[in-house]
Write an enzyme that holds these catalytic residues in place. Structure first.
Site, mmCIF file in Angstrom:
data_model
loop_
_atom_site.group_PDB
_atom_site.id
_atom_site.type_symbol
_atom_site.label_atom_id
_atom_site.label_comp_id
_atom_site.label_asym_id
_atom_site.label_seq_id
_atom_site.Cartn_x
_atom_site.Cartn_y
_atom_site.Cartn_z
ATOM 1 N N GLU A 132 0.751 -0.930 0.063
ATOM 2 C CA GLU A 132 -0.076 0.062 0.023
ATOM 3 C C GLU A 132 0.952 1.216 -0.040
ATOM 4 O O GLU A 132 0.516 2.262 -0.538
ATOM 5 C CB GLU A 132 -1.088 -0.016 1.307
ATOM 6 C CG GLU A 132 -2.149 1.101 0.655
ATOM 7 C CD GLU A 132 -2.719 1.860 2.049
ATOM 8 O OE1 GLU A 132 -2.367 1.529 3.234
ATOM 9 O OE2 GLU A 132 -3.295 2.841 1.600
ATOM 10 N N THR A 185 -4.997 10.956 -2.143
ATOM 11 C CA THR A 185 -4.596 10.645 -0.642
ATOM 12 C C THR A 185 -3.286 11.680 -0.402
ATOM 13 O O THR A 185 -3.202 12.213 0.668
ATOM 14 C CB THR A 185 -4.272 9.221 -0.366
ATOM 15 O OG1 THR A 185 -5.660 8.502 -0.687
ATOM 16 C CG2 THR A 185 -3.689 9.206 1.007
HETATM 17 N N1 HSE Z 1 -4.865 7.550 7.605
HETATM 18 C C1 HSE Z 1 -4.587 7.637 6.196
HETATM 19 C C2 HSE Z 1 -5.069 9.077 5.532
HETATM 20 C C3 HSE Z 1 -5.761 6.778 5.315
HETATM 21 O O1 HSE Z 1 -6.171 9.390 6.466
HETATM 22 O O2 HSE Z 1 -4.353 9.875 5.173
HETATM 23 C C4 HSE Z 1 -5.602 6.922 3.693
HETATM 24 O O3 HSE Z 1 -4.522 6.387 3.336
#
Ligand code: HSE
Length: 310
Positions: A132, A185
């Site tokens: 990931e 993201t």
């Molecule tokens: N914890 C991560 C974020 C999850 O909020 O960026 C998404 O990859």
């Protein structure tokens, strides 16, 4: 042609409002499927990808599922074995539903099952997290761990992968809506300040502790009071059109709490039963549909199994 095995790994909701990078839960659906089969050509290859509109690489080391599986094969000394993977994306990516994590979890699971389980699911986790990581550059298990192991998972330390499944009260439902707007993201992580005030820290630690006590004591009201993110949500909400409108409608419909799913743009809510979860879903859908934003709704219990052999 060799016969194959097929696995499924589910979508997940990371952060769960109060646990940025350290808390996540698995959904029943959607998720990804991967077929693995032996091949006479040595090494790991990706031979087919469906459902990705040509956006995912076939090159093993550039693909989250491929990378994760390759690292796992190297770890057990089986990298010379001829193995083919078919990746069937059955969930949206760039949605905040842990799509790359589901692929990475399914990748290691598929190869492990094909080889008759040399590793436990728990032992597969570091390789899935590495897979990931190539998607967003950060090493965190809050999507991968629930996708692989199932349940509501606390990651005390991402570095050490000190990972714990939490107790869940009966009847908890998740409602998740994916509005079709783009939030990457990487961008969603980049907007976050690395400064947190002492006051925010006190509130957030109180909330995560309260949330976990609420889960263990099946104290639904405490879960609801605790589901408040004072650090991340206020910084990311601007990336999601109508976020606060959705949240208000969802809380009015009776949800225990509502926040951004992972890095967004999906929004999740937890509810005490299926009826409320459905009402919450209607409220969410109404806001986006009224604003002419296409959307997809998922209503689910918390998936306790994680990745499975189909
Ligand atoms: N914890 C991560 C974020 C999850 O909020 O960026 C998404 O990859």
């Amino acid at each position: 042609m060799h016969t194959g095995i097929k696995v499924f790994a589910p979508a997940s909701v990371a952060n769960v409002a109060v646990g940025y990078d350290i808390l996540g839960f698995a959904l029943e659906k959607p998720g990804d499927e991967i077929i693995a089969r032996f091949s006479d050509t040595p090494g790991l290859r990706i031979t087919k990808i469906t459902g990705a509109k040509g956006k995912l690489p076939y090159e093993v080391l550039k693909n989250t599922a491929g990378f994760a599986a390759q690292k796992m094969l190297e770890h057990i000394g089986e990298e010379g074995r001829g193995i083919e993977l078919e990746i069937h994306k059955k969930m949206p990516f760039g949605s905040g539903l842990g799509s790359s994590a589901a692929s990475a979890a399914a990748g290691v699971m598929a190869v492990n099952e094909l080889l008759r389980r040399p590793l436990t699911k728990r032992e597969l986790l570091p390789f899935a997290v590495l897979g990931e990581q190539i998607a967003d550059g950060a090493y965190h298990a809050d999507n991968v761990a629930p996708s692989l192991l199932g349940g509501m998972v606390l990651i005390r330390s991402n570095k050490e992968l000190d990972v714990h499944r939490l107790h869940l009260p009966k009847g908890l439902y998740a409602t998740v809506i994916y509005p079709h707007v783009q939030v990457l993201t990487k961008d969603s992580r980049a907007v976050l300040s690395d400064q947190v005030s002492l006051n925010q820290c006190i509130q957030q630690t109180g909330n995560i502790a309260g949330f976990i006590v609420g889960l263990y004591n099946s104290d639904i009201d405490l879960i609801g009071r605790s589901l408040q993110d004072v650090i991340i949500e206020p910084q990311r909400a601007k990336l999601i059109p109508h976020f606060y409108e959705v949240k208000e409608a969802v809380l009015e419909a009776g949800a225990l709490g509502c926040s951004i799913s992972g890095a967004g743009p999906s929004i999740f809510a937890l509810s005490a039963n299926s009826l409320i979860a459905e009402r919450v879903g209607e409220a969410m859908t109404r806001v986006f549909t009224n604003n002419k934003i296409e959307n997809q709704l998922f209503i689910s219990t918390i998936n306790q199994e994680g990745a499975i052999l189909l």
